[in-house]
Design a protein around this motif. Sequence first.
Motif, mmCIF file in Angstrom:
data_model
loop_
_atom_site.group_PDB
_atom_site.id
_atom_site.type_symbol
_atom_site.label_atom_id
_atom_site.label_comp_id
_atom_site.label_asym_id
_atom_site.label_seq_id
_atom_site.Cartn_x
_atom_site.Cartn_y
_atom_site.Cartn_z
ATOM 1 N N VAL A 88 3.686 2.889 5.162
ATOM 2 C CA VAL A 88 3.632 2.594 3.208
ATOM 3 C C VAL A 88 4.159 2.623 2.791
ATOM 4 O O VAL A 88 5.696 3.133 2.828
ATOM 5 N N SER A 94 0.803 -1.332 -0.304
ATOM 6 C CA SER A 94 0.162 -0.128 0.320
ATOM 7 C C SER A 94 0.950 1.444 0.314
ATOM 8 O O SER A 94 1.941 1.494 0.436
ATOM 9 N N GLN A 95 0.661 1.909 -0.439
ATOM 10 C CA GLN A 95 0.863 3.495 -1.115
ATOM 11 C C GLN A 95 0.363 4.634 -0.271
ATOM 12 O O GLN A 95 0.859 5.767 0.406
ATOM 13 N N SER A 96 -0.778 3.844 0.080
ATOM 14 C CA SER A 96 -2.130 5.401 1.139
ATOM 15 C C SER A 96 -2.878 4.773 1.762
ATOM 16 O O SER A 96 -3.343 2.630 0.915
#
Length: 432
Positions: free
Chosen positions: A206, A183-185
């Motif tokens: 993240v 996940s980046q966010s």
Amino acid sequence: MLETIDIIDAPKYVGQTVRIACWLTDKRSSGKIAFLQLRDGTAFFQGILLKKTSKELFELARHDLRQESSMYVTGEIAEDKRSHFGYEIHISNIEKIGDSEDYPITPKDHGIEFLMDHRHLWLRSTRPAALMRIRDRTKRATYEFFGQHGFTQFDAPLLTANAPEGTTDLFHTEYFDTDAYLSQSGQLYEEAGAMALKRVYSFGPVFRAEKSKTRRHLTEFWMIEPEMAFMHQEESLKIQEEYVAYLVKCLMEDCPRELKTVGRDPESLKPFTETPYPRISYDKAIEMLQDGGLDVKWGDDFGSPEETYLADQFKKPVFVLNYPKLIKPFYMLTDPEDDRKYVCADLLAPEGYGEIIGGSERETDYDTLLQAVKDANLDPETYQWYLDLRKYGTVPHSGFGMGFERFLCWICLQDHLRETIPFPRMINRLKP
């Protein structure tokens, strides 16, 4: 039996003889006195050993105790106004526990690459130890602030099929027979949480698969991401500035010694506790940059030079409002006064540290959001659950994300984000 205490509690024991479990960080001696620099994980201070106290102990200290040797030290706590800690111990006995040979991080200066390669040991030094205590206090202050403001912590998954800002900079993996990404966010999931719990936030790691060599980017970092139902942008900005001001106040009150250790005068933080923070539009920012001689035009994103110039015009963090759509993610609300822009904001830190918070009001119309997903070349089927949030009782809602290490890097005046995390990734680690 003597009481074993922590160094940090030494002020409570002035005039008393106590025992401390500690390590030796450095030493120097003359013919009659030895000065031992001690640490125990709670603080650093000095031990004084006189030769007349015990010739045997004096020789032990001079010849057998090496940097990072571990020991029990017994002695009387005394006030010492000349030292940074303000107290010291007058040693009457030493019990050696563990030896240390050829400790690689000597008191001389070392380059950042050398220190990073020895991060597992560098953590014992004064500056990284102070950074970790500041990090710890900031985390606890985060929980306090959002708890006091009616938020529920809501943990988003670290493996996801959804990309809030596209898939080009994500770490790809396979989740059994399905594509997945680190996940980046957690933002999209936070929006689902806000529709159930009104105010939520996530706080965790993240990942971004960006081979950046700047001091402002990491492949793994921590984010604080609140989402708030029934909220427009101005209300969100107020929470953002109050949150930053609260963190700064807590650090000024509870970590003054640590701040000084990393080179930050606590009093210099006082202006950042005073809200509201200034607000300027993106259009005004472009005008200011052009007047300042920077080569920018409307529609450009801001890099470090632009953010630094803008922040230098103010004595506090400054919000830049409503950026062009082309440089922001798909989920933001269109500006009702200019359909070329989104209702969004970045918070720029002063002193050259750039953006620390990015946020927006979110799009609430189903058809508009569906088209935005398609325009971003994302798969609508993958985002159907996110689109559902606009079908069943949608409300105005806003959110933001603060990069934890970016905040710490600014507060602690650090040159490298990597210094604000306990262990940066060692695999394929990039040079600064």
